[in-house]
Structures are given as C-alpha cells and as structure tokens.
Write an enzyme that holds these catalytic residues in place. Structure first.
Site, PDB file in Angstrom:
ATOM      1  N   LYS A 116      -3.389  -3.058   9.789  1.00 25.00           N
ATOM      2  CA  LYS A 116      -3.055  -4.031   8.923  1.00 25.00           C
ATOM      3  C   LYS A 116      -4.040  -5.402   9.187  1.00 25.00           C
ATOM      4  CE  LYS A 116      -1.740  -4.205   4.459  1.00 25.00           C
ATOM      5  NZ  LYS A 116      -1.767  -3.036   3.712  1.00 25.00           N
TER       6      LYS A 116
HETATM    7  N1  GLU Z   1      -4.328  -1.762   1.293  1.00 26.81           N
HETATM    8  C1  GLU Z   1      -4.041  -0.615   0.612  1.00 26.81           C
HETATM    9  C2  GLU Z   1      -2.516  -0.086   1.343  1.00 26.81           C
HETATM   10  O1  GLU Z   1      -1.798  -0.880   1.447  1.00 26.81           O
HETATM   11  C3  GLU Z   1      -5.247   0.427   0.949  1.00 26.81           C
HETATM   12  C4  GLU Z   1      -5.226   0.836   2.410  1.00 26.81           C
HETATM   13  C5  GLU Z   1      -6.579   1.762   2.816  1.00 26.81           C
HETATM   14  O2  GLU Z   1      -7.285   1.994   1.914  1.00 26.81           O
HETATM   15  O3  GLU Z   1      -6.885   1.725   3.936  1.00 26.81           O
HETATM   16  O4  GLU Z   1      -2.276   1.171   1.042  1.00 26.81           O
END
Ligand code: GLU
Length: 459
Positions: A116
C-alpha cells in the site's frame, strides 16, 4: 499496542495451531515454534519505505510531503495495492492497509502479495500541474522498489486513472527498455487500462452481498433450514424480502454499488439513502440513483445539498445531516466511505442487520466485536471489496499479453472469481459460530502459512 489486523492474524493462527489436520507434519515443540514464526512473519511488514517528496508549487514555494510505500508480504507474488492521496495518510494506517491487501489477495487467490502507498495531502488543495509533479516525485523516490514483477500500485482514495497514467509514464522514463504496462494498474483504457476496472470494486461489493442474501441461499435452502446458527437465520430472514439499503459514500465504490442495487432484478431492493461528505439524501420509496450519478458527474462529485438543487435535477429526497446515514432504520448498510466510521461512540446506534464493507476497515475493532456479538452480519472488506484488485490482476495480465478482453469477459471473470471465494467461505461461516471476518482471515492465513511452510520460510 497490537493493531486490529495483527490481533486477528494471531487469533487465526491460534485456531489453526489447534487443528491437527492443518500442516500435520508439524508436531509438538516444532509446531509451537512454527506458529510463533508465522505470527511474526504475517503480522509485520517486510518493508516500510518513507520519503519526503520535494515539490515546488506554482506560487514558487517549495514544500515537503510525507509519502509511503509499504510492502507487507510477497510470498504469493509481487506486492500489490493502491496509492492513497489523503490528508489522514500515516505510517501505521498504511501498514494496516498493506496487511489487508496480503489477506485480500490470498483469500481470492489473486497471485499477488500485499502492499500500500500513500501521500499525505488533500488533492483538492493542488493544481493538476502540481499533482502531476507529486505523482512523478512519488515514482522517482520509490523507483527502485516498484516494478511489474516487484510491486504494482493501483488507485485508492484520492487517486484514479489520471494519476496511474502519469505514474506509469514516469516509471517508463526512469526505466527505459523495461516492460512497463504492468507497472501500474487502474490506468485509463487508452493507456493500457482494463475495461471494467473503474466499476470493478462497486460491482464486486454488490455482487458479494447479492450472492450471500439470495443466490447462495436459493441453492442451499434445505441445508439452511436445518442449521442452527444465528448468522444463517439473519441471512435467511431476508431471503426474498423487500430490502431497504443505505449507502455511505457516493464515490467510485458507493455510486457503482448503488447503481447495481437499483438495477438488480434478483432481489427486491430499494436504495433509500445515500450520503457523501456533505449530506444524506433519503427517500423511503427509493432514490433515483441514475439521476444522482448524473448530478454528481456535473457537480465536482458532490450530491445535491438543497431542495433547490434536488428539484432542478428532478430528484425526490429529504436532505439529512451527513452522519445520519449510519443510524437509519434500514436492513442493509453498505459502508463505502472512509475507515473507522463505526466506532465505540456510535456502534449502539446501528440498526441495520447486514453491514457490507466497501471501504477498507470502516469498522473499528471494538465496534466489530460489539456488532458481531449482537448477531449483525458483517461482510468484511477483504471479501467484499476485492473486485478492484481482481480486475487489476486482469489488467496486469492483459498488459503482459497485449491482448485485451471485452467488458463482458471482464465481468464474467470477476464474478466467477468472487463466486468461487464465496462458495468456499460461506458453508463454513454459516455452519460455525465465528463471525464472517474471522472465517475469511483463517482462510487467508491458512493459504499464506501453507506457502510459507512449503517454501521453507519457517526455519
Ligand atoms: N486500492 C484497491 C484496494 O484497496 C485496489 C488495489 C489494486 O487494484 O491493486 O483493494
């Protein structure tokens, strides 16, 4: 203090350690040590990268912005997870969200690990040119840690396809000759993005809920009638009933989930309330979701806030205060705004029997325990909101093959994947007394532990 994720991971491992059929080769002292190792491996991140981005603003001032990339675990594949632009971004939160990505990907068998990122800004305070520079600086600062086979960011709160396009372009500039299409997902279609990626999270959220309350029960009615489980009884009591739904948050996830509910002909549904950062709109007859989406697209993403705006848009609704959304007397509440929305201070006001987590971590640990004890069915984030990362995976694959699927193919692959996860989880959940979140965590942790063991990481 141990974080919420870390404590559920530890509890899941404690439960698995007791189960002699899981990793049966590990016995006695050796088993004890292996499970201790698993707790420490899964509850801490592999890497926390922090950087202060130096950004010259258009008014000539130079500022420093804290930015993070957390790589939690890559045992299942390259780190994967969004980059958030929000003023509340901080290190602990980013670590928590990265751990959630590891669990989410393992749960749905998406061959990625968890990561993240975040930048501590309110994007509304910056011009497009400044945001472009922030995106470039982010990639420059973390360039050696990112990459198609290493760590693949995607959009999250405050970012979207524009930011991913900019970031991928910078990655390509920094690494000439390297494959770059899979370095970021959630890009625009013109720039190698996937059809359906933008809608994927909201569609997946609604699909999971619909499958739980309708399709799964329809297929397992006899079994349901026989079992004595309070969560199963709650789910069954809503089968084939008229359902009133409220949705907190009308952004990319909440608006798409609301639209899916509005158009759904499997269930007898009414979306009676939606909210955003300014208001709640309520209509006991059901809201006109397509008109609300049309309004928000024309008004910088905001819902109508006055009688005058509503009548101009031809929408019938009462205007309530923003926080009223959580205490409405509805059957289902879809949480698609920020984290920590339901907490000790307001948990007793919740009237819905089913809560669906479209956002990541919208319910605090105390509130989660309190509501689960009351028998409220909580469909957790890692189960319900994985549509985004599932289609990110499809985007990553399409980028590698430079072959693209049409929209119907994408949605079929997305729903098939979510269905297969739900089919593994639900029989267990409805059959035992643990809340659904715990079932999902046990499942993810089981997969991660097996692979860590098989790869010889527990020595
Ligand atoms: N930000 C999104 C989540 O929390 C998508 C993450 C992604 O597509 O890698 O799942």
């Amino acid at each position: 203090m141990e974080s919420k994720r870390a404590s559920i991971i530890r509890e899941s491992l404690d439960a698995l350690a007791e189960d002699a059929t899981f990793l049966p080769d590990l016995k006695d002292k050796e088993r004890e040590k292996a499970f201790k190792s698993l707790v420490s491996l899964l509850s801490t991140p592999n890497h926390v990268h922090k950087s202060f981005l130096r950004v010259p603003l258009e008014d000539q001032q130079v500022i420093r912005i804290p930015a993070y990339r957390v790589q939690h675990n890559d045992i299942m594949g390259p780190y994967k997870g969004g980059i958030r632009f929000h003023e509340s971004v901080n290190e602990d939160e980013t670590i928590n969200l990265a751990a959630l990505m590891t669990l989410k990907n393992a749960l749905h068998e998406v061959p990625f690990g968890g990561g993240k990122g975040g930048v501590e800004i309110d994007p509304k305070d910056f011009s497009p040119k400044e945001l472009n520079l922030i995106c470039k600086k982010y990639v420059q600062n973390f360039s050696s840690t990112l990459g198609t086979e290493k760590d693949i960011p995607a959009p999250d709160m405050g970012t979207g396809e524009r930011e991913m396009d900019w970031m991928m372009a910078e990655y390509k500039t920094i690494h000439p000759g390297k494959t770059y299409r899979g370095s970021f997902t959630g890009k625009s279609i013109m720039n190698g993005g996937s059809l359906g990626r933008r809608e994927a999270t909201g569609k997946g959220v609604y699909f999971t809920f619909r499958y739980m309350i309708h399709d799964f029960i329809k297929e397992n009615k006899q079994w349901f009638n026989k079992i004595d489980n309070r969560f199963a009884k709650t789910a069954l009591s809503y089968y084939d009933q008229q359902l009133e739904i409220a949705v907190q948050g009308f952004g990319n996830v909440g608006s798409v989930a609301s639209l899916e509910a509005y158009h759904c002909d499997h269930l007898r549904n009414k979306v009676v309330a939606v909210s955003d950062r300014n208001v709640v709109l309520y209509n006991s007859e059901g809201l006109d979701i397509p008109s609300l989406i049309e309004f928000k697209n024309k008004h910088e993403e905001d819902l109508p806030t006055s009688k005058h705006e509503l009548s101009e848009a031809g929408i019938k609704a009462d205007v309530l205060n923003r926080d009223d959304i959580l205490s409405l007397d509805v059957d289902v509440l879809i949480l698609a705004a920020l984290e920590d929305q339901i907490h000790e201070g307001n948990m007793a006001d919740i009237k819905a029997d089913i809560l669906v987590e479209g956002a990541n971590a919208p319910i605090t640990e105390e509130a989660d325990e309190y509501l689960a004890d009351k028998g409220v069915v909580i469909v957790p984030d890692i189960l319900a909101n994985a549509g985004g990362v599932i289609v990110s995976y499809l985007e990553w694959m399409q980028g590698r093959e430079t072959q693209f699927y049409d929209e119907d193919q994408i949605y079929k692959l997305l729903f098939d994947k979510m269905k297969s996860t739900v089919e593994t989880i639900y029989p267990q959940f409805f059959g035992d007394p643990f809340p659904l979140r715990q079932n999902c965590y046990i499942h993810s942790v089981m997969k991660l532990s097996t692979v860590l063991y098989r790869q010889g990481k527990l020595y």
